[in-house]
Scaffold this active site. Structure first.
Site, short mmCIF file in Angstrom:
data_model
loop_
_atom_site.label_atom_id
_atom_site.label_comp_id
_atom_site.label_asym_id
_atom_site.label_seq_id
_atom_site.Cartn_x
_atom_site.Cartn_y
_atom_site.Cartn_z
N GLY A 13 32.57 40.61 -0.97
CA GLY A 13 32.25 40.95 -2.00
C GLY A 13 32.00 39.40 -2.65
CB ALA A 14 31.40 36.32 -0.43
CG ASN A 15 27.36 39.31 -3.40
OD1 ASN A 15 27.92 39.89 -2.69
ND2 ASN A 15 26.04 39.94 -4.59
CE1 TYR A 171 38.94 48.80 -9.64
CE2 TYR A 171 40.94 48.79 -11.36
CZ TYR A 171 39.80 48.28 -10.00
OH TYR A 171 39.60 46.86 -10.12
#
Ligand SMILES: NC(=O)c1ccc[n+]([C@@H]2O[C@H](COP(=O)([O-])OP(=O)(O)OC[C@H]3O[C@@H](n4cnc5c(N)ncnc54)[C@H](OP(=O)(O)O)[C@@H]3O)[C@@H](O)[C@H]2O)c1
Length: 298
Positions: A13-15, A171
């Site tokens: 999820g590095a974007n 969650y």
């Protein structure tokens, strides 16, 4: 942060949000950073932005969709072909409080993305992490949890929320699973004598794209008034990933009011997160569901 030259770091999820900041700062310090992202185009945009802000940054994009085990396996194989050693894995990608849906493999989306996808990825990357750890300092696996773990419960009788589903309940369950996974990984790695350290962190409340499930207008006011910027939210991740005083099983979060904001420090977990019996059971269920069995022989 100490120099990271010579180290390979994988950030899921590095974007976007915390993952983007963490990847950028690791790259700024000289790490070769693999941006593991589900949309290659968004990954390339992030890589370009990082190169612009940190000239000389060594970043590369790896397609990874945590909602498809086939993609997780492809990503792990592609990574192994490029890098025989991985010094740091940051399990950061996540979705929050989304309406109920399922992954390609039939898992509830939040548990599937936030926990099971990362469980499978970590297990598949274990040989690369151990290979890196044998060269020097132990490799690190850092998983990004949340204050939401405090209201989470692992519902073994209805793990996928088929009978009863609430967005926040699912969650909380997934973020509690991140911590149970971290502590169980640490125990198993220690028992096997592996050069691997598992730690966890949480960003407090940071303004990112995580609230997109609520539409565009609803979160914008609280985000603006209460949340800290993403670059502050990334500090616990960077601390857990790089600080020399971090030990296996540590949990790092913001040191300010209610752990919602501020500079990072080691923080506590709930008793439920430290329940070794629940952690062992979740581990076994996760192995069965994903089909990924950890190769712990040292
Ligand atoms: N922000 C907060 O206040 C807060 C609080 C507590 C915990 N956290 C945790 O912090 C972590 C990072 O979240 P963030 O706040 O930075 O949110 P974000 O800006 O929405 O970033 C989430 C990242 O996860 C990626 N992702 C989502 N589903 C994926 C999938 N199936 N496969 C691969 N990547 C996927 C997203 O990719 P796309 O851009 O392609 O969607 C995005 O890159 C999460 O684990 C979250 O639970 C955040």
């Amino acid at each position: 942060m100490a120099a990271q030259a010579g180290r390979v770091a994988v950030v899921t999820g590095a974007n976007s949000g915390i993952g983007l900041v963490a990847a950028r700062e690791l790259a700024r310090k000289g790490a070769r950073v693999v941006l593991a992202v589900r949309a290659a185009a968004r990954g390339e945009e992030a890589a370009a932005a990082i190169r612009q802000e940190a000239p000389g940054a060594q970043v590369e994009v790896l397609p990874l969709d945590l909602t498809r085990l086939a993609s997780v396996r492809e990503a792990a194989a592609a990574l192994a072909a490029r890098h025989p050693r991985v010094h740091l894995l940051v399990n950061n990608a996540g979705v929050m409080a989304v309406p109920r849906s399922t992954t390609a493999d039939g898992f509830e989306l939040q548990l599937g993305t936030n926990h099971l996808g990362h469980f499978a990825l970590t297990g598949l990357l274990l040989p690369l992490l151990v290979a890196a750890g044998r060269d020097g300092a132990p490799a690190r696996v850092v998983s990004v949890s949340s204050n939401a773990h405090k209201f989470g419960r692992i519902r073994f009788d209805d793990l996928m929320g088929e009978r009863r589903y609430t967005r926040w309940g699912a969650y909380g369950q997934s973020k509690l699973a991140n911590l149970l996974f971290t502590l169980e990984l640490e125990r198993r790695a220690r028992a096997a004598g592996l050069p691997l350290l598992a730690a966890a962190c949480h960003p407090g409340y940071a303004a990112t794209n995580l609230t997109r499930a609520f539409g565009t207008w609803l979160p914008s006011l609280p985000n603006r008034l209460l949340a800290q910027p993403a670059h502050m939210g990334a500090l616990p991740t960077l601390y857990a990933a790089t600080a020399p005083d971090v030990q296996g099983g540590d949990y790092v979060g913001p040191g300010g009011f209610l752990e919602q904001r501020g500079y990072p420090k080691k923080v506590g977990t709930t008793a439920a997160a430290r329940d070794a019996e629940v952690a062992r059971r979740l581990w076994e269920v996760s192995e069965d569901l994903t089909g990924v069995r950890y190769a712990f022989a040292s």
